[in-house]
Enzyme design. Structure first.
Site, PDB file in Angstrom:
ATOM      1  N   ASP A 203       0.822  -1.215   0.000  1.00  0.00           N
ATOM      2  CA  ASP A 203       0.000   0.000   0.000  1.00  0.00           C
ATOM      3  C   ASP A 203       0.850   1.257   0.000  1.00  0.00           C
ATOM      4  O   ASP A 203       0.447   2.288  -0.524  1.00  0.00           O
ATOM      5  CB  ASP A 203      -0.959  -0.007   1.183  1.00  0.00           C
TER       6      ASP A 203
ATOM      7  N   ASN B 206       1.558  -2.996   4.083  1.00  0.00           N
ATOM      8  CA  ASN B 206       0.596  -3.815   3.340  1.00  0.00           C
ATOM      9  C   ASN B 206      -0.407  -4.349   4.358  1.00  0.00           C
ATOM     10  O   ASN B 206      -0.295  -4.102   5.564  1.00  0.00           O
ATOM     11  CB  ASN B 206       1.319  -4.955   2.590  1.00  0.00           C
ATOM     12  N   LYS B 207      -1.365  -5.079   3.880  1.00  0.00           N
ATOM     13  CA  LYS B 207      -2.425  -5.626   4.730  1.00  0.00           C
ATOM     14  C   LYS B 207      -1.871  -6.224   6.020  1.00  0.00           C
ATOM     15  O   LYS B 207      -0.845  -6.896   6.012  1.00  0.00           O
ATOM     16  CB  LYS B 207      -3.173  -6.696   3.935  1.00  0.00           C
TER      17      LYS B 207
END
Lengths: 347, 347
Positions: free
Chosen positions: A237, A247-248
């Site tokens: 991200d 990121n997630k």
């Protein structure tokens, strides 16, 4: 099967309504700023590159109506639209990139008539969208070199067609490897709380004819210990100047597990995900989402006692030292990332 | 509030029906072997120590009826009941311990009349149950020494009253620390696929007045990086002679994360969970459960595309080198575990 996550049709943004997947492939048409904001906030549309294109088109939605004889009012409207969309979600760099791209273009052309600037904004937004399509395919080509025939790949969340315009970053690499005749097997970490792994990644891989098995996020370590995973590949991200990658939530866990098991851990992302203004992961803003996403499955079925507290950070940061390589549209970056990132951006 | 997970009432086993929690506190009465087998298989009752007591009482259910004049037929029936229950779930050592305890007692008394042996079996089963109650309290006392006032503790799955008779192993330590006046905060990893962390652990901690927040399993690394966790404590399903410990899938991930962040990682388990016949974790049988537990939330809401494959190991093994200490009813074990385990069993 072609999956077109975001498109521009009849003066509106057409999105795949991702909350309905995997049960139903449904599209929503977004014709104003407020609907787009809500679509982003509620994850009807998600994934960093998809967000970038959506907000770029969203800026156009924000300014397309109204008075065309007042450049000052137009400029104010543009700023308001930008500010409004920028407040939808904080972590994905592409979201800010998309806004900045069209706003900068508008500002560079502010001497032109308002009607003309509007057309330029739309054209720039469509360009952002098209560029992502190209970038993802280049990521696929670059990344596929790292994939061997017969590899079993672990991924988390969704970094596929549904996170981009129509192809994917991490999954783009897998799609390209398949095109090249490599036989790939994928484990999709289901990705609690919102289950993008099982709902979205398993759905699109299945559609594309790639063998996929869903696992609970808890199962990654087990599979690595059993020697079942050849490599891990995820999207991002936001990537800081030193390579630290947001990121997630859960991605950091996978990276650490991969490091321990000596399994390559790759990030796949376009250059538009990099944020050179952010020196390291510590400075990446992490979105905290509603506790109810944890205590109620998909905001429906309650699975925690009434009134239970929950903490729900949507992202984590994987330190650069755990990342074997970052696959971009301009090539594969290796450590030292501070240097390799600087170099690729100065080319 | 007292939570009595397993009891013996009116010649039947009374269980808390754990699949109904946290919405409903409901009891089921089990009067025959087949019902118990199903209760174990479907996790109406779960948790290694609870399983040990349940099967011990179950053996009595299996032999209590029928002909009392035929010692041979009785002995066959006993063996059948043992074999049948032993095939319910493979990983928890206590399940086999419970069976072996009553069967050994029956065999040692085989010269007695069948009616008498039956009473001895019931008495032994009740003893297994009572011993667990005592063991858990001793684990609590021993483990509480490792807990400081103000600590924030991460746990996974449920190793509380609901996994034992009425107190808990990992959570027993927390209950004891609270009794001693220590203020504790707990993060409960929700524990996919079956959510024992949010459904059971959050429920019982909440009932006992301990501050608890639920997190997705993906969030453990994030919290550790943020410095929010002082220690991790989990239960165990089987501990090998070298200290390698099988516990709920995801425990290994937590142990590795804790090691990296220099956070103590403790296992709390009674001696009945140890299996000295198993040299190392590699030899612990790991139960593979239905893929549907992953693809359908609590076997209801589908979250993966139709026909999606899934892999669902119920446990993983944490290597001894990641375990800071093992808290038992007979004291706290430290590495080298091969030696400390051997020593405690020879006392």
């Amino acid at each position: 099967m072609n999956i077109r996550t975001i498109d521009w049709k009849d003066n509106r943004i057409r999105l795949i309504e991702q909350r309905k997947l995997p049960q139903e492939l449904k599209y929503v048409n977004i014709g104003n700023l407020r609907s787009l904001w809500r679509a982003i906030k509620t994850l009807q549309v998600r994934g960093a590159p998809a967000l970038g294109a959506a907000v770029a088109l969203g800026i156009y939605l924000g300014v397309k109506g109204g008075d065309e004889d007042n450049p000052k009012a137009f400029s104010r409207k543009l700023d308001e639209a930008a500010k409004y969309l920028a407040a939808s979600r904080p972590t994905a760099r592409n979201l800010f990139y998309g806004i900045e791209r069209v706003c900068a273009k508008a500002k560079a052309n502010r001497h032109l008539p308002v009607a003309r600037i509007k057309r330029i904004i739309l054209s720039e937004a469509l360009k952002v969208m098209e560029e992502d399509r190209v970038a993802c395919r280049k990521i696929g080509i670059n990344g596929s070199r790292l994939i061997k025939d017969g590899d079993t790949i672990l991924t988390i969340c969704n970094a596929g067609a549904l996170a981009t315009i129509d192809y994917g970053t991490a999954l783009g690499v897998i799609y390209r490897a398949k095109t090249e005749g490599k036989k790939i097997k994928v484990f999709a970490s289901e990705t609690r709380p919102l289950l993008q792994g099982s709902r979205l990644t398993a759905w699109e891989l299945h559609k594309k004819g790639i063998e996929v098995s869903v696992i609970s996020d808890n199962t990654a370590g087990f599979l690595m210990r059993e020697g079942k995973i050849n490599l891990v590949i995820t999207g991002a991200d936001r990537i800081a100047a030193n390579g630290d990658s947001a990121n997630k939530i859960g991605t950091f866990n996978l990276a650490l597990l991969a490091k321990y098991h000596k399994i390559p851990f790759y990030i796949a992302a376009p250059l538009t995900t990099f944020d050179l203004a952010v020196r390291s992961g510590e400075d990446i803003p992490i979105e905290m989402r509603s506790p109810e996403e944890v205590t109620k499955i998909l905001l429906k079925k309650e699975v925690a006692p009434k009134g239970a507290k929950a903490l729900n950070p949507a992202f984590d940061v994987t330190p650069a030292k755990f990342i074997t390589a970052i696959i971009t549209d301009k090539g594969i970056l290796r450590p030292d990332y501070r240097r390799s990132i600087k170099k690729i951006f100065s080319q």
